[in-house]
Design an enzyme around this catalytic site. Structure first.
Site, PDB file in Angstrom:
ATOM      1  N   ASN A  80     -33.338  -3.741  -9.796  1.00 33.86           N
ATOM      2  CA  ASN A  80     -31.737  -3.292  -9.444  1.00 33.86           C
ATOM      3  C   ASN A  80     -30.780  -4.364  -9.195  1.00 33.86           C
ATOM      4  OD1 ASN A  80     -29.764  -1.150  -8.030  1.00 33.86           O
ATOM      5  ND2 ASN A  80     -30.146  -2.948  -6.674  1.00 33.86           N
ATOM      6  N   TYR A 145     -20.596  -7.786 -19.061  1.00 35.83           N
ATOM      7  CA  TYR A 145     -21.466  -6.960 -18.459  1.00 35.83           C
ATOM      8  C   TYR A 145     -22.110  -5.801 -19.234  1.00 35.83           C
ATOM      9  CZ  TYR A 145     -22.463  -3.541 -14.603  1.00 35.83           C
ATOM     10  OH  TYR A 145     -23.172  -2.719 -13.845  1.00 35.83           O
ATOM     11  N   LYS A 149     -26.116  -4.665 -19.896  1.00 40.47           N
ATOM     12  CA  LYS A 149     -26.534  -3.390 -19.642  1.00 40.47           C
ATOM     13  C   LYS A 149     -26.910  -2.705 -20.733  1.00 40.47           C
ATOM     14  CE  LYS A 149     -26.199  -3.637 -15.269  1.00 40.47           C
ATOM     15  NZ  LYS A 149     -27.435  -3.468 -14.205  1.00 40.47           N
ATOM     16  N   ALA A 178     -19.796   3.761  -8.955  1.00 41.99           N
ATOM     17  CA  ALA A 178     -20.429   4.131  -7.645  1.00 41.99           C
ATOM     18  C   ALA A 178     -19.695   3.475  -6.429  1.00 41.99           C
ATOM     19  CB  ALA A 178     -21.843   3.694  -7.742  1.00 41.99           C
TER      20      ALA A 178
HETATM   21  N1  NAD Z   1     -21.385  -0.008  -8.458  1.00 39.64           N
HETATM   22  C1  NAD Z   1     -21.407   0.648  -9.553  1.00 39.64           C
HETATM   23  O1  NAD Z   1     -20.180   1.094  -9.776  1.00 39.64           O
HETATM   24  C2  NAD Z   1     -22.363   0.315 -10.428  1.00 39.64           C
HETATM   25  C3  NAD Z   1     -22.617   1.278 -11.752  1.00 39.64           C
HETATM   26  C4  NAD Z   1     -23.416   0.846 -12.424  1.00 39.64           C
HETATM   27  C5  NAD Z   1     -24.463   0.236 -12.500  1.00 39.64           C
HETATM   28  N2  NAD Z   1     -24.426  -0.689 -11.304  1.00 39.64           N
HETATM   29  C6  NAD Z   1     -25.613  -1.449 -11.059  1.00 39.64           C
HETATM   30  O2  NAD Z   1     -26.418  -1.275  -9.962  1.00 39.64           O
HETATM   31  C7  NAD Z   1     -27.072  -2.520  -9.415  1.00 39.64           C
HETATM   32  C8  NAD Z   1     -26.406  -2.583  -7.816  1.00 39.64           C
HETATM   33  O3  NAD Z   1     -25.076  -2.579  -7.745  1.00 39.64           O
HETATM   34  P1  NAD Z   1     -24.371  -2.510  -6.823  1.00 39.64           P
HETATM   35  O4  NAD Z   1     -23.143  -1.673  -6.747  1.00 39.64           O
HETATM   36  O5  NAD Z   1     -25.401  -1.520  -5.340  1.00 39.64           O
HETATM   37  O6  NAD Z   1     -23.934  -3.999  -6.203  1.00 39.64           O
HETATM   38  P2  NAD Z   1     -24.108  -4.707  -4.651  1.00 39.64           P
HETATM   39  O7  NAD Z   1     -23.450  -5.825  -5.101  1.00 39.64           O
HETATM   40  O8  NAD Z   1     -23.857  -3.878  -3.662  1.00 39.64           O
HETATM   41  O9  NAD Z   1     -25.703  -5.078  -4.280  1.00 39.64           O
HETATM   42  C9  NAD Z   1     -26.150  -5.835  -5.316  1.00 39.64           C
HETATM   43  C10 NAD Z   1     -27.394  -6.593  -4.591  1.00 39.64           C
HETATM   44  O10 NAD Z   1     -28.057  -7.512  -5.411  1.00 39.64           O
HETATM   45  C11 NAD Z   1     -28.346  -8.571  -4.814  1.00 39.64           C
HETATM   46  N3  NAD Z   1     -28.290  -9.994  -5.799  1.00 39.64           N
HETATM   47  C12 NAD Z   1     -27.297 -10.239  -6.594  1.00 39.64           C
HETATM   48  N4  NAD Z   1     -27.704 -11.477  -7.386  1.00 39.64           N
HETATM   49  C13 NAD Z   1     -29.147 -11.354  -7.013  1.00 39.64           C
HETATM   50  C14 NAD Z   1     -29.938 -12.355  -7.379  1.00 39.64           C
HETATM   51  N5  NAD Z   1     -29.723 -13.312  -8.079  1.00 39.64           N
HETATM   52  N6  NAD Z   1     -31.372 -12.270  -6.726  1.00 39.64           N
HETATM   53  C15 NAD Z   1     -31.469 -11.410  -5.922  1.00 39.64           C
HETATM   54  N7  NAD Z   1     -30.713 -10.491  -5.634  1.00 39.64           N
HETATM   55  C16 NAD Z   1     -29.534 -10.575  -5.965  1.00 39.64           C
HETATM   56  C17 NAD Z   1     -27.273  -8.741  -3.981  1.00 39.64           C
HETATM   57  O11 NAD Z   1     -27.493  -9.699  -3.013  1.00 39.64           O
HETATM   58  C18 NAD Z   1     -26.884  -7.451  -3.344  1.00 39.64           C
HETATM   59  O12 NAD Z   1     -27.517  -7.372  -2.213  1.00 39.64           O
HETATM   60  C19 NAD Z   1     -26.346  -3.504 -10.542  1.00 39.64           C
HETATM   61  O13 NAD Z   1     -27.608  -3.572 -11.295  1.00 39.64           O
HETATM   62  C20 NAD Z   1     -25.214  -3.137 -11.121  1.00 39.64           C
HETATM   63  O14 NAD Z   1     -25.041  -3.584 -12.402  1.00 39.64           O
HETATM   64  C21 NAD Z   1     -23.461  -0.462 -10.408  1.00 39.64           C
END
Ligand code: NAD
Length: 250
Positions: A80, A145, A149, A178
Site C-alpha cells: 500500500n 502518478y 498506478k 479518499a
Molecule cells: N488518498 C487517496 O485519495 C488515494 C486514492 C487512490 C489511491 N491511493 C493510494 O493509497 C495508498 C495510501 O495512500 P494514503 O492516502 O493513505 O497516503 P498517506 O500519505 O496517508 O499514507 C502513505 C503511507 O506510506 C508511507 N510511505 C511513503 N513512502 C514510503 C516509503 N518509501 N517506504 C515506506 N513507507 C512509505 C508514508 O510514511 C505513509 O505512512 C497509496 O498507494 C496511494 O497511491 C490514495
C-alpha cells in the site's frame, strides 16, 4: 476443507502508518489477523511497527524477515505504500519520475519478492495492492502518478498469473479520492482549500470522498478467505467514479 475465517492469519501492511494503510491494518486486526506495519513512520501497538523504506531492497528484505519472524510467518501482504505527484508530462523532471516509480511500483515488487518465500508456505496466501482510480480514468495533472498506478494494475494481473499455481492470490483495490492525511496535505496546499474539497467531492458521483475505512474493508475482503476464488481482479472503491455517467443534477 478450505479456511473460512481470517482469525490467526499473519499480515504485513506497507504504508501502515497512515491513511488507507493504517485503516487496512486496523480492519485486518479486527478480523483477528496479527499485523506488522512497514513504514517510514511505523505505528505502535497493537501493531508490530517496523521502520522500512520500500525503495531500499536490503532494508525491505530485512524488514520482511523481521516481520515474518515476529508474526510467525506471512499469509497476507498489503502493498500500500505510495506517494503522489502532480502535473502534466512537462512538469516533472526525470529524477521525480524515477523516484515515484521507485516507491509506487518497484516498492511493491521489492516487498512482494521478499515476502514470496513466506507466502508459498502459507495455506491461505494473498496479496492486495493499493492501486487507484488514476489507473483506469484519465485525471488531469496526474500524468506521472497515473502511469505508476497503471503499472500497478498490470503488475497485479501478471503476478496473479505467475503465482496462481502456488496458491497465492493477487488482487488490487482502486480507490477514488479518499479522505486521508495525503488528501488533507493536498487541500492545505491549494489556494482555496474549501473550493478544492468541493471540486473533489463533486468529481465523485456519490458527491463525497471515499473514507479510508471503506477502502480498508475492500482490502480486508480481498485479503481474507471469503475471497478465496478471487484473483487478478480490481475492486473499485470510488463512489461510482469509474463506472457511472450521470446527467447533471438539474
Ligand atoms: N488518498 C487517496 O485519495 C488515494 C486514492 C487512490 C489511491 N491511493 C493510494 O493509497 C495508498 C495510501 O495512500 P494514503 O492516502 O493513505 O497516503 P498517506 O500519505 O496517508 O499514507 C502513505 C503511507 O506510506 C508511507 N510511505 C511513503 N513512502 C514510503 C516509503 N518509501 N517506504 C515506506 N513507507 C512509505 C508514508 O510514511 C505513509 O505512512 C497509496 O498507494 C496511494 O497511491 C490514495
Amino acid at each position: 476443507m478450505s479456511r473460512t475465517t481470517s482469525e490467526g492469519l499473519k499480515a504485513v501492511v506497507t504504508g501502515g502508518g497512515s491513511g488507507i494503510g493504517l485503516a487496512a491494518a486496523t480492519a485486518l486486526a479486527e478480523r483477528g489477523m496479527k499485523v506488522a506495519c512497514l513504514d517510514l513512520n511505523p505505528p505502535g501497538e497493537p501493531f508490530i511497527g517496523i521502520k522500512a523504506d520500500v525503495t531500499d531492497d536490503a532494508g525491505v528484505r530485512a524488514a520482511v524477515a523481521e516481520a515474518a519472524e515476529r508474526l510467525g510467518g506471512i499469509d497476507v501482504l498489503v502493498n500500500n505504500a505510495g506517494i503522489g505527484a502532480q502535473g502534466t508530462i512537462e512538469d516533472n523532471p526525470d529524477s521525480e519520475w524515477h523516484k515515484v516509480f521507485d516507491v509506487n511500483v518497484l516498492g511493491m515488487v521489492r516487498v512482494a519478492r521478499a515476502a514470496l518465500p513466506y507466502l508459498r508456505r502459507s495455506e491461505h496466501a494473498s496479496i492486495v495492492n493499493t492501486c487507484s482510480i488514476a489507473a483506469t480514468a484519465g485525471l488531469p495533472q496526474r500524468a506521472l502518478y497515473s502511469a505508476t498506478k497503471g503499472a500497478v494494475l498490470s503488475l497485479t494481473l501478471a503476478m496473479a498469473a505467475d503465482h496462481i499455481r502456488e496458491g497465492i492470490r493477487v488482487n488490487c483495490v482502486n480507490p477514488g479520492t479518499a479522505d486521508t492525511p495525503w488528501v488533507a496535505r493536498l487541500l492545505d496546499a491549494a489556494g482555496d482549500p474549501e473550493a478544492e474539497r468541493a471540486a473533489l467531492n463533486a468529481r465523485q458521483p456519490m458527491g463525497r470522498l471515499v473514507t479510508a475505512e471503506e477502502v480498508a474493508s475492500a482490502i480486508a475482503y480481498l485479503a481474507g478467505p471469503e475471497a478465496g476464488a478471487t484473483t487478478g481482479t480490481t475492486l473499485a472503491v470510488d463512489g461510482g467514479m469509474q463506472g457511472l455517467r450521470l446527467r447533471p443534477a438539474n
